[in-house]
Motif scaffolding. Sequence first.
Motif, PDB file in Angstrom:
ATOM      1  N   ARG A 118      -1.215   6.029   3.456  1.00 50.03           N
ATOM      2  CA  ARG A 118      -1.454   4.811   2.670  1.00 50.03           C
ATOM      3  C   ARG A 118      -1.159   3.562   3.505  1.00 50.03           C
ATOM      4  NH1 ARG A 118       1.385   7.919  -1.143  1.00 50.03           N
ATOM      5  NH2 ARG A 118       3.258   6.608  -1.010  1.00 50.03           N
ATOM      6  N   VAL A 119      -0.107   3.618   4.308  1.00 43.58           N
ATOM      7  CA  VAL A 119       0.217   2.493   5.188  1.00 43.58           C
ATOM      8  C   VAL A 119      -0.926   2.251   6.177  1.00 43.58           C
ATOM      9  CG1 VAL A 119       1.752   1.706   7.036  1.00 43.58           C
ATOM     10  CG2 VAL A 119       2.713   2.724   4.958  1.00 43.58           C
ATOM     11  N   TYR A 165       0.810  -1.210   0.000  1.00 43.54           N
ATOM     12  CA  TYR A 165       0.000   0.000   0.000  1.00 43.54           C
ATOM     13  C   TYR A 165       0.853   1.273   0.000  1.00 43.54           C
ATOM     14  CZ  TYR A 165      -4.294  -2.637   0.842  1.00 43.54           C
ATOM     15  OH  TYR A 165      -5.365  -3.489   0.705  1.00 43.54           O
ATOM     16  N   GLY A 166       1.881   1.305   0.853  1.00 47.75           N
ATOM     17  CA  GLY A 166       2.667   2.525   0.975  1.00 47.75           C
ATOM     18  C   GLY A 166       3.565   2.799  -0.208  1.00 47.75           C
ATOM     19  N   ALA A 208      11.151   8.282   7.579  1.00 47.28           N
ATOM     20  CA  ALA A 208      11.446   9.546   6.901  1.00 47.28           C
ATOM     21  C   ALA A 208      10.483   9.856   5.757  1.00 47.28           C
ATOM     22  CB  ALA A 208      12.885   9.527   6.377  1.00 47.28           C
ATOM     23  N   GLU A 209       9.571   8.933   5.450  1.00 47.88           N
ATOM     24  CA  GLU A 209       8.629   9.171   4.355  1.00 47.88           C
ATOM     25  C   GLU A 209       7.615  10.265   4.721  1.00 47.88           C
ATOM     26  OE1 GLU A 209       8.362   8.117   1.351  1.00 47.88           O
ATOM     27  OE2 GLU A 209       9.607   6.311   1.189  1.00 47.88           O
ATOM     28  N   ASP A 210       6.921  10.776   3.705  1.00 44.39           N
ATOM     29  CA  ASP A 210       6.001  11.883   3.926  1.00 44.39           C
ATOM     30  C   ASP A 210       4.658  11.400   4.473  1.00 44.39           C
ATOM     31  OD1 ASP A 210       4.619  10.809   1.746  1.00 44.39           O
ATOM     32  OD2 ASP A 210       5.347  12.327   0.331  1.00 44.39           O
ATOM     33  N   ALA A 211       3.798  12.382   4.802  1.00 43.46           N
ATOM     34  CA  ALA A 211       2.506  12.074   5.421  1.00 43.46           C
ATOM     35  C   ALA A 211       1.620  11.238   4.504  1.00 43.46           C
ATOM     36  CB  ALA A 211       1.798  13.365   5.808  1.00 43.46           C
ATOM     37  N   ASP A 269      -0.880  -1.216  -5.675  1.00 39.32           N
ATOM     38  CA  ASP A 269      -0.798  -1.867  -6.974  1.00 39.32           C
ATOM     39  C   ASP A 269      -1.278  -3.319  -6.853  1.00 39.32           C
ATOM     40  OD1 ASP A 269       1.247  -3.751  -8.727  1.00 39.32           O
ATOM     41  OD2 ASP A 269       0.500  -2.015  -9.836  1.00 39.32           O
ATOM     42  N   THR A 270      -2.272  -3.683  -7.631  1.00 39.25           N
ATOM     43  CA  THR A 270      -2.896  -5.011  -7.509  1.00 39.25           C
ATOM     44  C   THR A 270      -1.899  -6.130  -7.754  1.00 39.25           C
ATOM     45  OG1 THR A 270      -5.012  -4.102  -8.231  1.00 39.25           O
ATOM     46  CG2 THR A 270      -4.764  -6.487  -8.325  1.00 39.25           C
TER      47      THR A 270
END
Length: 213
Positions: free
Chosen positions: A168-169, A106-107, A160-163, A112-113
Amino acid sequence: MRGLFITFEGGEGAGKSTQARLLADHLRAHGHDVDLTREPGGTEAAEALRDFLLFGGHDLSARAEVLTHFAARADHVDRRILPALAQGRIVVCDRFADSTEAYQGYGVSHADTGLLDMIGQLRAMLPVQPDLTFVLQVPPDVARDRLRQRADGRADRYEAEDAAFHARVAAGFDAIARRDAARCHRIDASGDAGGVQQAIRAVLAPRLAGRGG
């Protein structure tokens, strides 16, 4: 008696490591034989892959990233989790395959299916699945505050990833919890650690009946 496999899941700052440790301490204090472990990691080889994944600075393709997580998981399962369960121990694990689905499925890949199907196929090949999963949930502002308060200051690549990534996570974990409602128990982890731990123990108590301790 076969062991019991318990996992903790959730986004960054949800308190998984703290709650896993508190539960392991509680179970040991009540006479249970507990193996507290984590993913990625748990064995020497898997810990090396953890360092590569979280701090290696390499940009893997999405499929390669998933396969690396499952390589670490396979070693962890074969060398540590399965032997512990065969000995009748309670395995408490900070993250497992749900995290790969939420973070990579998801993140990273925006649900992606094809990648989600790949993760599902790899998961189905594992010789063991969790008996019980606690999905810890906190609002984004609580998670951010907790991350800022961490003492070491060394953020891994996912922290460190964005909001948008973390949203998505969170959506991924929510989808997993809905799909696997019999296994997954959502826990509001925004309160103090002691209160969260009491909620976890209340869910677990019926599973411990007959195990002694």
